[in-house]
Design a protein around this motif. Structure first.
Motif, PDB file in Angstrom:
ATOM      1  N   HIS A 189     -24.888  -3.942  -2.667  1.00  0.00           N
ATOM      2  CA  HIS A 189     -25.885  -2.813  -2.881  1.00  0.00           C
ATOM      3  C   HIS A 189     -27.376  -3.410  -3.468  1.00  0.00           C
ATOM      4  N   LEU A 190     -26.991  -4.601  -4.202  1.00  0.00           N
ATOM      5  CA  LEU A 190     -28.468  -5.255  -4.652  1.00  0.00           C
ATOM      6  C   LEU A 190     -28.837  -6.545  -3.887  1.00  0.00           C
ATOM      7  N   ALA A 238     -27.468   2.735  -6.729  1.00  0.00           N
ATOM      8  CA  ALA A 238     -26.627   1.701  -7.215  1.00  0.00           C
ATOM      9  C   ALA A 238     -27.660   0.507  -7.916  1.00  0.00           C
ATOM     10  N   ASP A 297     -21.653  -5.016  -6.153  1.00  0.00           N
ATOM     11  CA  ASP A 297     -23.231  -5.031  -6.764  1.00  0.00           C
ATOM     12  C   ASP A 297     -23.785  -5.925  -5.673  1.00  0.00           C
ATOM     13  N   ASN A 305     -21.771  -3.080 -15.000  1.00  0.00           N
ATOM     14  CA  ASN A 305     -20.590  -2.730 -14.128  1.00  0.00           C
ATOM     15  C   ASN A 305     -19.406  -3.730 -14.123  1.00  0.00           C
ATOM     16  N   GLN A 311     -31.534  -5.543 -12.443  1.00  0.00           N
ATOM     17  CA  GLN A 311     -30.150  -5.780 -11.921  1.00  0.00           C
ATOM     18  C   GLN A 311     -29.493  -6.663 -12.677  1.00  0.00           C
ATOM     19  N   ARG A 321     -25.617  -5.628 -13.365  1.00  0.00           N
ATOM     20  CA  ARG A 321     -24.355  -6.228 -12.934  1.00  0.00           C
ATOM     21  C   ARG A 321     -23.459  -6.518 -14.068  1.00  0.00           C
TER      22      ARG A 321
END
Length: 674
Positions: free
Chosen positions: A106-107, A145, A103, A161, A154, A158
């Motif tokens: 991708h973030l 993602a 994460d 996930n 977001q 997180r």
């Protein structure tokens, strides 16, 4: 820890990990340094004051994370193939941290901004086909993602996930522990009547290895219907064996499956999809929920009708034994009786013709040489991750080196069930790496001094998994992101299913199927009868598979907010709704031990096996009818498909081989569903 073997690239052939030096205490420090190093590398990309270019952004991203990959591939292999309590502990700790690490990449807003700028200008960059695809696929991966979500969403993503990663590790460990605990222990060889002498001896050896000296142990395979059910004559033993299999991890993994389904549904909604199934399939070759629904719905009615016709045949034999109604623990046994009475095929009588070493060298390796020209030389000088594991160097037809293949064929208490392929080193032109791949099976170990004899299904599994291995070995791409089996989930099983065809090709079968004592070849008429008998069992096999596929689909079609109270009730309702509530045919995997979908990357993707089989059946037909020699056909298949990985659209690779879009006709004919 300066002596950690993961901290520098391996100096062994093909960068084979230095297994002789690796210890459990090396994993966590290597993971921690590997994650830190990759984040530092990402920081260098985003801090670069120069405008983003393909080289300073995408290539730099491809090169990042080398240490993390070195430790991750070795650890994932050990946690599946030779785990320990210590490894399980690291798995539980590191899984959510790895999810958080993914994460973090991708973030990363700055990194995504650079990729998005390049994506928007992609037509101006003058990229070659593979580089353009890398940019497009990386951009898609970041968007999927959550890169475009706001900060609050977001943050929630997180959390989802991380919780899913933890739950997946727990699910996997629960299945392994309960499968081991529920292994069937019997006191006498008489209770195993019907099994062949080598199978009884293997059960005794298994008992000794598991601490049950003087007893006989049948360890559970990862699927529902255990292979011994076809042979055991004692109905009560069959019932106990199947009950042990079907009851695995219900108390622990039932609630966990409910929770994971809900978390995935919430994540899908957060990312703009109605369900997790819709999210997954949008990036597969199927493309839409409707496409998957249509294929599965088309298959269910004729499959169930086939199964009912088979059940009527079984009932005739069962009635002679005083059994009024076929139960699930009876189906495989009476199917075997039908094969023996109607087709004169005794599955146990085939085993002496399938000695593991001969099947491997004179069957699997021989077929690979026949189609692709490659050869295999065992490297006893290279140390693998367990004494059972064998290392082979693979050579091209001209003698050039290609890579390494590791074979780990035997069951053991520290290995999870099932069969699988993976990579220890991924091929990449950019990184100058050649492939190191491995296969894991779970063949019972025989008594000391006895040969390893395989069942018909185990021979098929060996060929199948080696098809995955060839997909990895033949990879010839520039970027590691595209290498080998990193293709859409509903495409990845296709090459391995194609490789199963060599098992029964006359020139291959005649080369390996020989009696391990007399050397006599497997009689041709027996092969023909076996093929006919397999046609009889297609109803059962298709219903068993479809029940699992539709169960997976049901769990991952639950929308956010819909509560599931009980996993077993949900399972029963899902099968009834799909028209697959056939009491005598349990799903190939029930929810509580369906590791493919709750800990193995196949969530909303178990349909992939039948989807890929459409392509497989077409390709087998192409091999037989295209007018080329086997070697010429193999070269086309390798060049246009096996070598390409995901460097171009998967269906474009299929079309480059077969010459048209896939059609379901050959599959329907093969499955008796036309």
């Amino acid at each position: 820890m300066t002596e950690n073997p993961f901290f520098k690239p391996s100096t062994l052939a093909y960068e084979l990990p230095p297994f002789a030096e690796i210890r459990e205490e090396h994993y966590l420090p290597a993971f921690e340094r590997g994650m830190a190093e990759q984040l530092a590398e990402i920081g260098e990309i985003t801090a670069n004051p120069e405008p983003p270019t393909f080289e300073n952004t995408l290539i730099a991203l491809e090169r990042s994370g080398a240490l993390l990959r070195r430790v991750r591939v070795v650890f994932e292999n050990q946690s599946s193939a030779d785990t320990t309590p210590g490894v399980d502990g690291v798995d539980a700790e590191i899984s959510p941290r790895l999810a958080a690490h993914r994460d973090a990449i991708h973030l990363d807003a700055a990194l995504f901004a650079r990729i998005e700028e390049l994506y928007e200008r992609r037509a101006e960059l003058g990229l070659d086909q593979e580089s353009l695809r890398l940019l497009e696929r990386r951009h898609t991966a970041f968007v999927r993602a959550g890169a475009r979500l706001d900060a609050d969403r977001q943050h929630r993503l997180r959390g989802l996930n991380a919780e899913l990663a933890t739950a997946s590790a727990v699910f996997r460990q629960n299945v392994a522990a309960d499968s081991k605990a529920r292994a069937l222990v019997v006191d006498s060889a008489e209770e195993l009547a019907g099994l062949s002498p080598d199978e009884v001896a293997a059960a005794a050896e298994n008992g000794r290895a598991l601490g049950h000296d003087g007893k006989y142990v049948l360890s559970l395979k990862n699927f529902s219907n255990q292979s011994e059910l076809a042979s055991l004559t004692d109905r009560s033993v069959r019932e106990r064996l199947l009950a042990a299999s079907l009851g695995r991890a219900v108390a622990t993994n039932g609630p966990l499956a409910i929770r994971m389904s809900a978390l995935r549904a919430e994540r899908a909604r957060l990312l703009g999809y109605d369900t997790h199934a819709a999210y997954v399939v949008a990036d597969e070759t199927a493309g839409s929920v409707d496409a998957v629904d249509a294929l599965l719905a088309r298959l269910v009615p004729p499959a169930v009708a086939n199964a009912r016709r088979e059940a009527a045949e079984l009932a005739k034999l069962a009635a002679a034994d005083g059994i009024e109604e076929i139960a699930a623990h009876d189906w495989a046994y009476y199917s075997e009786q039908v094969r023996q009475s109607s087709y004169q095929v005794d599955a146990g009588a085939l085993r002496p013709y399938f000695e593991l070493e001969r099947v491997l060298r004179d069957g699997v390796f021989f077929a690979a040489n026949l189609a692709y020209g490659v050869t295999f030389t065992e490297r006893t000088d290279l140390v693998a991750y367990h004494p059972d594991v064998r290392v082979f160097e693979v050579f091209e037809e001209d003698g050039g080196s290609l890579g390494l293949f590791l074979g780990d064929f035997h069951a053991r208490a520290s290995k999870r069930g099932g069969a699988w392929m993976d990579e220890l080193v991924t091929q990449s032109g950019l990184l100058g790496q050649r492939p190191v791949v491995y296969n894991n099976l779970n063949v019972a170990r025989p008594a000391p001094g006895e040969p390893v004899l395989l069942s018909w299904d185990e021979v098929r599994t060996l060929f199948h998994e080696f098809g995955h291995a060839l997909h990895g070995l033949f990879s010839d791409v520039r970027y590691p992101y595209f290498a080998g089996t990193d293709v859409p989930r509903d495409f990845v099983e296709f090459p391995s299913q194609v490789n199963e065809m060599w098992m029964v090709r006359p020139e291959v079968l005649a080369n390996y199927a020989r009696h391990h004592v007399t050397g006599e070849p497997l009689p041709t008429e027996l092969v023909e009868r076996m093929a006919a008998a397999e046609g009889f069992g297609q109803g059962f096999r298709t219903v068993e598979y479809l029940a699992a596929a539709l169960l997976d689909w049901a769990w991952h079609s639950v929308p956010e907010g819909q509560e599931v109270a009980d996993a077993e009730e949900f399972e029963a309702a899902a099968l009834a709704k799909a028209g697959l509530a056939v009491a005598a045919i349990p799903p190939r995997y029930r929810t509580a031990y369906f590791s493919h979908i709750f800990s193995g990357g196949y969530s909303a993707g178990y349909y992939a096996y039948i989807w890929s089989e459409v392509l497989d059946a077409e390709t087998v037909d192409w091999f037989e009818r295209n007018g080329r020699s086997v070697r010429e056909s193999g070269e086309v298949f390798r060049r246009e498909l096996l070598s390409r990985g995901d460097s171009r659209d998967a269906l474009d690779s299929f079309r480059a081989v077969v010459g048209r879009d896939p059609q379901p006709g050959p599959l329907l004919a093969r499955r008796g569903l036309a």
